[in-house]
Scaffold this active site. Sequence first.
Site, PDB file in Angstrom:
ATOM      1  N   LYS A 298     -11.275  22.461  10.932  1.00 28.61           N
ATOM      2  CA  LYS A 298     -13.044  23.546  10.935  1.00 28.61           C
ATOM      3  C   LYS A 298     -11.982  24.782  10.307  1.00 28.61           C
ATOM      4  O   LYS A 298     -11.240  25.975  10.745  1.00 28.61           O
ATOM      5  CB  LYS A 298     -12.638  24.258  12.032  1.00 28.61           C
ATOM      6  CG  LYS A 298     -13.579  25.216  12.464  1.00 28.61           C
ATOM      7  CD  LYS A 298     -14.327  25.951  14.467  1.00 28.61           C
ATOM      8  CE  LYS A 298     -14.362  27.300  13.975  1.00 28.61           C
ATOM      9  NZ  LYS A 298     -14.888  27.444  14.918  1.00 28.61           N
TER      10      LYS A 298
ATOM     11  N   ASP B  41     -16.207  34.184  11.125  1.00 29.33           N
ATOM     12  CA  ASP B  41     -16.532  34.019  12.765  1.00 29.33           C
ATOM     13  C   ASP B  41     -17.291  35.213  12.967  1.00 29.33           C
ATOM     14  O   ASP B  41     -16.869  35.435  14.223  1.00 29.33           O
ATOM     15  CB  ASP B  41     -16.577  32.894  13.025  1.00 29.33           C
ATOM     16  CG  ASP B  41     -17.649  32.549  14.057  1.00 29.33           C
ATOM     17  OD1 ASP B  41     -18.949  32.794  13.933  1.00 29.33           O
ATOM     18  OD2 ASP B  41     -17.068  31.781  15.243  1.00 29.33           O
TER      19      ASP B  41
ATOM     20  N   LYS C  56     -21.376  38.292  17.416  1.00 27.37           N
ATOM     21  CA  LYS C  56     -20.206  39.002  18.257  1.00 27.37           C
ATOM     22  C   LYS C  56     -20.036  40.204  18.345  1.00 27.37           C
ATOM     23  O   LYS C  56     -19.773  40.681  17.214  1.00 27.37           O
ATOM     24  CB  LYS C  56     -19.061  37.638  18.027  1.00 27.37           C
ATOM     25  CG  LYS C  56     -18.838  36.389  17.806  1.00 27.37           C
ATOM     26  CD  LYS C  56     -17.300  36.253  17.118  1.00 27.37           C
ATOM     27  CE  LYS C  56     -17.305  34.722  17.381  1.00 27.37           C
ATOM     28  NZ  LYS C  56     -16.818  34.095  18.447  1.00 27.37           N
TER      29      LYS C  56
ATOM     30  N   ASP D 287     -23.045  30.781  17.498  1.00 30.41           N
ATOM     31  CA  ASP D 287     -21.715  31.446  17.297  1.00 30.41           C
ATOM     32  C   ASP D 287     -21.096  29.667  18.080  1.00 30.41           C
ATOM     33  O   ASP D 287     -19.970  29.371  17.311  1.00 30.41           O
ATOM     34  CB  ASP D 287     -21.126  32.496  18.543  1.00 30.41           C
ATOM     35  CG  ASP D 287     -20.174  33.163  17.858  1.00 30.41           C
ATOM     36  OD1 ASP D 287     -19.307  32.375  17.266  1.00 30.41           O
ATOM     37  OD2 ASP D 287     -19.524  33.849  19.548  1.00 30.41           O
TER      38      ASP D 287
ATOM     39  N   ARG E 175     -18.739  23.337  15.660  1.00 30.71           N
ATOM     40  CA  ARG E 175     -18.802  21.855  16.074  1.00 30.71           C
ATOM     41  C   ARG E 175     -19.971  21.571  15.338  1.00 30.71           C
ATOM     42  O   ARG E 175     -19.888  20.142  14.677  1.00 30.71           O
ATOM     43  CB  ARG E 175     -19.664  21.766  17.659  1.00 30.71           C
ATOM     44  CG  ARG E 175     -20.547  22.781  17.922  1.00 30.71           C
ATOM     45  CD  ARG E 175     -20.765  22.299  19.289  1.00 30.71           C
ATOM     46  NE  ARG E 175     -19.921  23.786  20.139  1.00 30.71           N
ATOM     47  CZ  ARG E 175     -20.044  23.869  21.052  1.00 30.71           C
ATOM     48  NH1 ARG E 175     -20.657  23.783  21.957  1.00 30.71           N
ATOM     49  NH2 ARG E 175     -18.949  25.148  21.301  1.00 30.71           N
TER      50      ARG E 175
HETATM   51  N1  BES Z   1     -14.449  30.222  16.907  1.00 34.29           N
HETATM   52  C1  BES Z   1     -15.333  30.410  17.737  1.00 34.29           C
HETATM   53  C2  BES Z   1     -13.944  29.818  19.218  1.00 34.29           C
HETATM   54  C3  BES Z   1     -12.986  30.817  19.836  1.00 34.29           C
HETATM   55  C4  BES Z   1     -12.881  31.852  19.785  1.00 34.29           C
HETATM   56  C5  BES Z   1     -11.782  30.178  18.993  1.00 34.29           C
HETATM   57  C6  BES Z   1     -12.122  33.225  20.730  1.00 34.29           C
HETATM   58  C7  BES Z   1     -10.530  31.083  19.913  1.00 34.29           C
HETATM   59  C8  BES Z   1     -10.728  32.215  20.200  1.00 34.29           C
HETATM   60  C9  BES Z   1     -16.529  29.662  17.833  1.00 34.29           C
HETATM   61  O1  BES Z   1     -16.907  29.801  16.862  1.00 34.29           O
HETATM   62  C10 BES Z   1     -17.528  30.448  18.879  1.00 34.29           C
HETATM   63  O2  BES Z   1     -17.512  31.174  18.871  1.00 34.29           O
HETATM   64  N2  BES Z   1     -17.862  29.560  19.551  1.00 34.29           N
HETATM   65  C11 BES Z   1     -18.248  29.793  21.170  1.00 34.29           C
HETATM   66  C12 BES Z   1     -19.212  29.097  21.418  1.00 34.29           C
HETATM   67  C13 BES Z   1     -20.081  29.347  23.020  1.00 34.29           C
HETATM   68  C14 BES Z   1     -21.118  29.710  22.443  1.00 34.29           C
HETATM   69  C15 BES Z   1     -20.600  27.638  23.239  1.00 34.29           C
HETATM   70  C16 BES Z   1     -17.357  30.396  22.309  1.00 34.29           C
HETATM   71  O3  BES Z   1     -16.788  29.773  22.369  1.00 34.29           O
HETATM   72  O4  BES Z   1     -17.827  31.361  23.014  1.00 34.29           O
HETATM   73 ZN    ZN Z   2     -16.002  29.746  15.219  1.00 39.01          ZN
HETATM   74 ZN    ZN Z   3     -18.441  31.271  16.508  1.00 41.15          ZN
END
Ligand code: BES
Ligand code: ZN
Ligand code: ZN
Length: 462
Positions: free
Chosen positions: A230, A235, A242, A312, A316
């Site tokens: 990835k 992000d 966020k 966010d 995936r």
């Molecule tokens: N990059 C983040 C995941 C992440 C956050 C990894 C903090 C490590 C530390 C990812 O893109 C994300 O924001 N995922 C969301 C998914 C949700 C919206 C279904 C998450 O994990 O909150």
């Molecule tokens: Zn991410």
């Molecule tokens: Zn994200």
Amino acid sequence: MSMTFASSDADALPLHVVHQGEFGSWLSAQPQVVKNWIEAQDFTPAVGKAILVPDKTGNPAFALIGYGNALTRSRTRLPLAAAAANLPQGTYTLATTLPDGDLETETLGWLLSAYLFDRYKYKPHKSARLVCPPGVDSARVEAIAAAEALTRNLINTPASDMGPADLEVAAQKLASRYEGAVNVITGDALLKQNFPLVHAVGRAADRPRAPRLIDLRWGTQGPKLTVVGKGVCFDTGGLNLKPGASMALMKKDMGGAATAMGLAHMIMALQLPIQLRLLIPAVENSVSANSFRPGDILTSREGMTIEVNNTDAEGRLVLADALTLASEDSPDLLVSIATLTGAARVAVGPDLAPYFCDDTEVCHALEHAAELVSDPVWRLPFWSAYEKMIEPEIADLDNAPSGGFGGSITAALFLRRFAQNQRYVHFDIYGWNPSNAPARPKGGVGMGARALFQALPNLLAI
Ligand code: BES
Ligand code: ZN
Ligand code: ZN
């Protein structure tokens, strides 16, 4: 920063490693002057303790480091590195065999303890250097250390200097060093060549930071390994922005790509007889008038439709198209590495690399290797009963199931849909060390790559 072994040196100080159980008898065998000195230093053989012991002229005669006991060592990964950091500058040579632990891994820890991220600020650093002990393959350990340094540098570099184009340059540099080939599909060409999800997530970024799919190939013979990382260079969360505190560390959202590049570095430097393919969807998840939106339904390269319920959950999406491409040439092993969910970090914390795999033999090989090289991994389940959570009303897949139950699992199930009929391992890593630890300073860190590298001969029968 020197992350190599010292060349063999007659003046290297002998290094004695003592663990708690043998310290008393070791001490009583020493001459009185040595005993006096050691006692006066308040030395205990705890993990990380290190002192120099002088000869009669006041020059150092040898170094002494503590190795704790089995219990304290189980709390400290890489105990030799803990002591190395506390030794004065100089060259050392192991005078005792290590009480336990893998010698190669411990010496790697020593080299990694010299890592510093000093691109933006000079930091004075001392380096205690180690002469490579007999029986340790110095080229191998140095290559692994260099690969880990590459991973850390890529993660630590802020998004201002590590956008999709910079990640591409890093991949080109790596490939040219080992005569690999890189193909990159950028911007609107992603649509023409059918990578709609990579394009949708990355299209809001500034032009020079346009989304791209980086495709590195190396090796012409042997089993095929494809690693997908990835590469979300920053992000923001997209329109589902966020909050500040959650965005703060998101330069590390290309940690999967950085770790995959570290793994590729190990494979190429040590010339594994395989056909390696590294795929990095590199994007910036930004906010703009042309951002993809919550509620949008996107059609993936594979053909499945995806309802975007949270912009966010972008990782995936970009990985899905890359996994489809990967599957098109049926690799013998397909691996994805991603900072995919906050849920993974909640489940296992920042030390462990959670992974998913349906093949128990692969899991065993991986866990055995992980333990040997002190790169711990922890299996989480591809729990098929949760498949219904990723199936929305009006599209094939939902990128962000409401409720968030088993968030790391549902993200993994989503990816598995794009890796059907493959021998597939997926890592949902954190990619960041929140506090200083031996050989792992605060900051970007590779997770799972060394375990994978160690397991590859077994996994690919090479
Ligand atoms: N990059 C983040 C995941 C992440 C956050 C990894 C903090 C490590 C530390 C990812 O893109 C994300 O924001 N995922 C969301 C998914 C949700 C919206 C279904 C998450 O994990 O909150
Ligand atoms: Zn991410
Ligand atoms: Zn994200």
